[in-house]
Design a protein around this motif. Structure first.
Motif, PDB file in Angstrom:
ATOM      1  N   HIS A  34      33.626  -5.669  40.172  1.00 11.30           N
ATOM      2  CA  HIS A  34      33.145  -6.165  38.879  1.00 11.30           C
ATOM      3  C   HIS A  34      31.636  -5.995  38.748  1.00 11.30           C
ATOM      4  N   HIS A  35      30.908  -6.292  39.806  1.00  7.84           N
ATOM      5  CA  HIS A  35      29.450  -6.249  39.713  1.00  7.84           C
ATOM      6  C   HIS A  35      28.856  -4.857  39.876  1.00  7.84           C
ATOM      7  N   GLN A  36      29.699  -3.885  39.983  1.00  9.18           N
ATOM      8  CA  GLN A  36      29.224  -2.504  39.872  1.00  9.18           C
ATOM      9  C   GLN A  36      28.982  -2.175  38.395  1.00  9.18           C
ATOM     10  N   LYS A  37      29.609  -2.965  37.505  1.00 13.10           N
ATOM     11  CA  LYS A  37      29.533  -2.723  36.063  1.00 13.10           C
ATOM     12  C   LYS A  37      28.689  -3.751  35.320  1.00 13.10           C
ATOM     13  N   GLN A  38      28.543  -4.950  35.861  1.00 15.81           N
ATOM     14  CA  GLN A  38      27.880  -6.031  35.141  1.00 15.81           C
ATOM     15  C   GLN A  38      27.062  -6.886  36.105  1.00 15.81           C
TER      16      GLN A  38
END
Length: 145
Positions: free
Chosen positions: A120-124
């Motif tokens: 998820h935190h690769q995008k946000q």
């Protein structure tokens, strides 16, 4: 006996959102938080995080307010991390946190979300994520410490 079953999705960050929760620190702190919660009778269903924050899906213990339960998890884990020198320079949690109830029909969505933090935190970023959480429940205050 009280019959209370309130699912809480809690999120908190490191102070100044310092990215100090890299593996294996993240795994160690999550494991410790889970073990400490168990000793206090707090059921944690899911716990995970990313470089600068933690997500937890837990049941609210009937004797505690959300503030008390969050303080027990955050405060004790920072104390333990610093006592064991888990993080060079020490671990401090930010003062603020997010906590929202989760309905039974949304549990699997929240579980998947917590389990997939790294992807998820690769995008946000955490800042974007936190602003979305607050916005989705009607808060305009996205002040980060």
């Amino acid at each position: 006996m009280a019959y209370v079953k309130i699912w809480i999705h809690g999120v908190w960050s490191t102070k100044y959102r310092s990215p100090i929760l890299k593996p294996p620190v993240l795994e160690k702190i999550c494991s410790h938080i889970r073990a400490n919660a168990r000793k206090k009778g707090i059921y944690i269903d899911r716990i995970n995080g990313y470089d600068d924050h933690i997500h937890v899906l837990m049941l609210l213990k009937s004797e505690y307010s959300i503030a008390k339960q969050m303080q027990l998890l955050k405060g004790e884990s920072a104390h333990w991390a610093n006592e064991t020198n888990l993080v060079k320079g020490g671990l401090e949690w930010g003062v603020k946190y997010f906590a929202a109830s989760v309905s039974k029909d949304k549990l699997d969505i929240v579980r998947r979300y917590i389990d997939n933090q790294q992807a998820h935190h690769q995008k946000q970023s955490f800042v974007e994520e936190y602003a979305n959480f607050l916005g989705n429940i009607g808060y305009d205050d996205v002040d980060f410490e």
